[in-house]
Design a protein around this motif. Structure first.
Motif, PDB file in Angstrom:
ATOM      1  N   ARG A  22       0.830  -1.206   0.000  1.00  0.00           N
ATOM      2  CA  ARG A  22       0.000   0.000   0.000  1.00  0.00           C
ATOM      3  C   ARG A  22       0.866   1.257   0.000  1.00  0.00           C
ATOM      4  O   ARG A  22       0.586   2.221  -0.716  1.00  0.00           O
ATOM      5  CB  ARG A  22      -0.921   0.003   1.218  1.00  0.00           C
ATOM      6  N   ARG A  58       1.017   3.941  -3.031  1.00  0.00           N
ATOM      7  CA  ARG A  58       0.676   5.324  -2.715  1.00  0.00           C
ATOM      8  C   ARG A  58       1.801   6.282  -3.102  1.00  0.00           C
ATOM      9  O   ARG A  58       1.542   7.357  -3.657  1.00  0.00           O
ATOM     10  CB  ARG A  58       0.364   5.445  -1.223  1.00  0.00           C
ATOM     11  N   ALA A  93      -5.816   4.249  -5.871  1.00  0.00           N
ATOM     12  CA  ALA A  93      -5.478   4.368  -4.455  1.00  0.00           C
ATOM     13  C   ALA A  93      -6.445   3.581  -3.587  1.00  0.00           C
ATOM     14  O   ALA A  93      -6.087   3.112  -2.503  1.00  0.00           O
ATOM     15  CB  ALA A  93      -5.487   5.833  -4.039  1.00  0.00           C
ATOM     16  N   ALA A 115      -7.634   7.224   1.626  1.00  0.00           N
ATOM     17  CA  ALA A 115      -6.707   6.775   0.581  1.00  0.00           C
ATOM     18  C   ALA A 115      -6.934   7.553  -0.710  1.00  0.00           C
ATOM     19  O   ALA A 115      -5.985   8.000  -1.371  1.00  0.00           O
ATOM     20  CB  ALA A 115      -6.887   5.275   0.334  1.00  0.00           C
ATOM     21  N   THR A 167      -5.723  11.228  -0.262  1.00  0.00           N
ATOM     22  CA  THR A 167      -4.267  11.410  -0.257  1.00  0.00           C
ATOM     23  C   THR A 167      -3.732  11.578  -1.670  1.00  0.00           C
ATOM     24  O   THR A 167      -2.890  12.446  -1.939  1.00  0.00           O
ATOM     25  CB  THR A 167      -3.580  10.208   0.420  1.00  0.00           C
ATOM     26  N   VAL A 168      -4.225  10.758  -2.582  1.00  0.00           N
ATOM     27  CA  VAL A 168      -3.780  10.859  -3.968  1.00  0.00           C
ATOM     28  C   VAL A 168      -4.313  12.135  -4.611  1.00  0.00           C
ATOM     29  O   VAL A 168      -3.607  12.804  -5.381  1.00  0.00           O
ATOM     30  CB  VAL A 168      -4.218   9.609  -4.760  1.00  0.00           C
TER      31      VAL A 168
END
Length: 433
Positions: A32, A36, A149, A161, A164-165
């Motif tokens: 992960r 990421r 993600a 998740a 964040t991207v």
């Protein structure tokens, strides 16, 4: 399990799905983090390439076409390209994984940006629009990355998740409009119009992003997630077509709300944002001021996405969708009544970015939550197709509205797009209660 499960659609494909190496549960946290990290780097590059080109797209279209009424076609062409590629990319990703789809999208974006430069040099408006259609593939890659993600994320951390991207795009996207002026100056001695310079830079940036994905996004997150979850166990066929996506959405009221949220937020944002540079020039703004205003807008879109993801995971998707409705409505009011005040316009665009972030993050998480693993690739492709088709229509209408009625009425009409979102969110909240 060493490869993705065999399915009817996969068997009908020209090539079988790529094999996926076995991943133990203990290795998942490291995987992960690696996925990421790669997505963050490519989002920075993709955000830079998209923003640097789009900053002056409407101005370039106006200059080449010779009329302001056609300036809105710049955003329309770009989002049309993004929409047209959404389902083919979803199909490719379903059979070959995220890596293949992202590399192809960035490559097409680089080619399209080069065609835009050629169209500007030749003063050929149709060629310019064709290039902008291809340029829209860069946005396709950025949008698809948010779902990449989520492929391996735990359900209660899925929105974070995604956010964040989305957040990673901030660095490149905020930088993009501010380097538009230097990019224009850099081509001044080459016979290329200054407003086309950003597209020359964008082509190079997209090439670098494609190389990073091709080399480093291994193992593929989608194929790995599919292998881990054994998609055949839920009885849902591995559909990769537009029809398969529509069937999955029809079966879930939450998926329908998510789709309306993503499409409504994006269309309102594109319609207002695409014509803001033209409105600012009416009040004496230069390229640097336009870049500053758009940078604030893009900061609102991306910089606060981790907050939106955290809120979506903690308070629920519906609460953050309601927040998106309020923020975009406030943005339309502030920007639409700004008049010659550049400060009020900047504030309105910042709020517009925040509302878009809330809608995209919560809507994307809700969409992923609402459909089985086997149907996600098709539904995610359908989502991007619908949002960009609607935004393309909005961008085209925005230019006509501004030329005939003005920037204020455009904001008022864009705010009306929030009504379906608000109604469906309220109904969902009442059902939950």
């Amino acid at each position: 399990m060493t490869q993705t499960p065999s399915t009817p659609d996969a068997a009908a494909s020209d090539a079988p799905p790529a094999p996926t190496p076995p991943i133990s549960p203990s290795a998942l946290p490291s995987l992960r983090r690696r996925v990421r990290a790669v997505l963050i780097v490519t989002q920075i590059l993709g955000g830079l390439g998209t923003a640097i080109g789009f900053a002056l797209a409407a101005v370039l279209a106006r200059d080449v076409s010779g009329t302001e009424a056609l300036s809105g076609l710049a955003s329309t062409a770009s989002v049309t390209g993004t929409a047209l590629l959404a389902m083919p990319l979803a199909s490719l990703m379903a059979s070959r994984g995220r890596r293949a789809g992202l590399v192809l999208a960035y490559a097409i974006g680089a080619f399209g940006a080069s065609v835009v430069v050629l169209g500007a040099v030749m003063e050929n408006f149709p060629l310019l629009l064709i290039g902008l259609v291809g340029f829209g593939a860069g946005s396709s890659a950025n949008l698809a990355a948010r779902f990449a993600a989520a492929d391996l994320a735990e359900p209660d951390h899925r929105a974070r998740a995604i956010s964040t991207v989305v957040w990673a795009t901030t660095i490149g996207a905020v930088l993009g409009p501010n380097v538009a002026a230097p990019a224009g100056k850099s081509v001044s001695g080459l016979g290329i119009p200054a407003a086309a310079g950003p597209f020359a830079w964008a082509a190079g940036v997209f090439v670098v992003a494609a190389i990073v994905v091709a080399l480093l996004l291994r193992p593929d997150p989608l194929l790995t997630a599919r292998a881990l979850h054994d998609t055949g166990s839920d009885g849902v066929p591995e559909g990769r077509s537009l029809r398969a996506g529509m069937q999955a959405v029809r079966a879930s009221s939450k998926a329908r709300l998510a789709l309306v949220t993503i499409a409504g937020s994006h269309t309102a944002m594109v319609s207002i944002m695409s014509m803001t540079p033209v409105a600012l020039t009416h009040h004496g703004a230069d390229i640097q001021l336009i870049g500053f205003v758009l940078s604030g807008h893009i900061a609102g879109m991306y910089a606060f996405s981790p907050l939106m993801g955290w809120l979506s995971d903690r308070l629920g998707r519906l609460s953050v969708i309601g927040l998106a409705v309020g923020l975009i409505g406030a943005a339309a009011f502030v920007a639409g009544t700004a008049g010659p005040s550049h400060g009020r316009t900047a504030l309105g665009l910042f709020l517009l970015g925040l509302g878009w972030s809330a809608g995209l993050v919560s809507g994307s998480a809700l969409l992923t939550d609402s459909v089985p693993q086997a149907a996600r690739a098709a539904v995610q492709g359908l989502s991007d197709f619908v949002m960009n088709t609607a935004a393309g229509v909005g961008g085209l209408a925005a230019g006509l509205i501004v030329s005939q009625a003005g920037y204020g009425p455009l904001n008022a009409i864009a705010a009306c797009l929030l009504l379906p979102m608000a109604a469906l969110t309220l109904r969902g909240a009442l059902r939950k209660a």
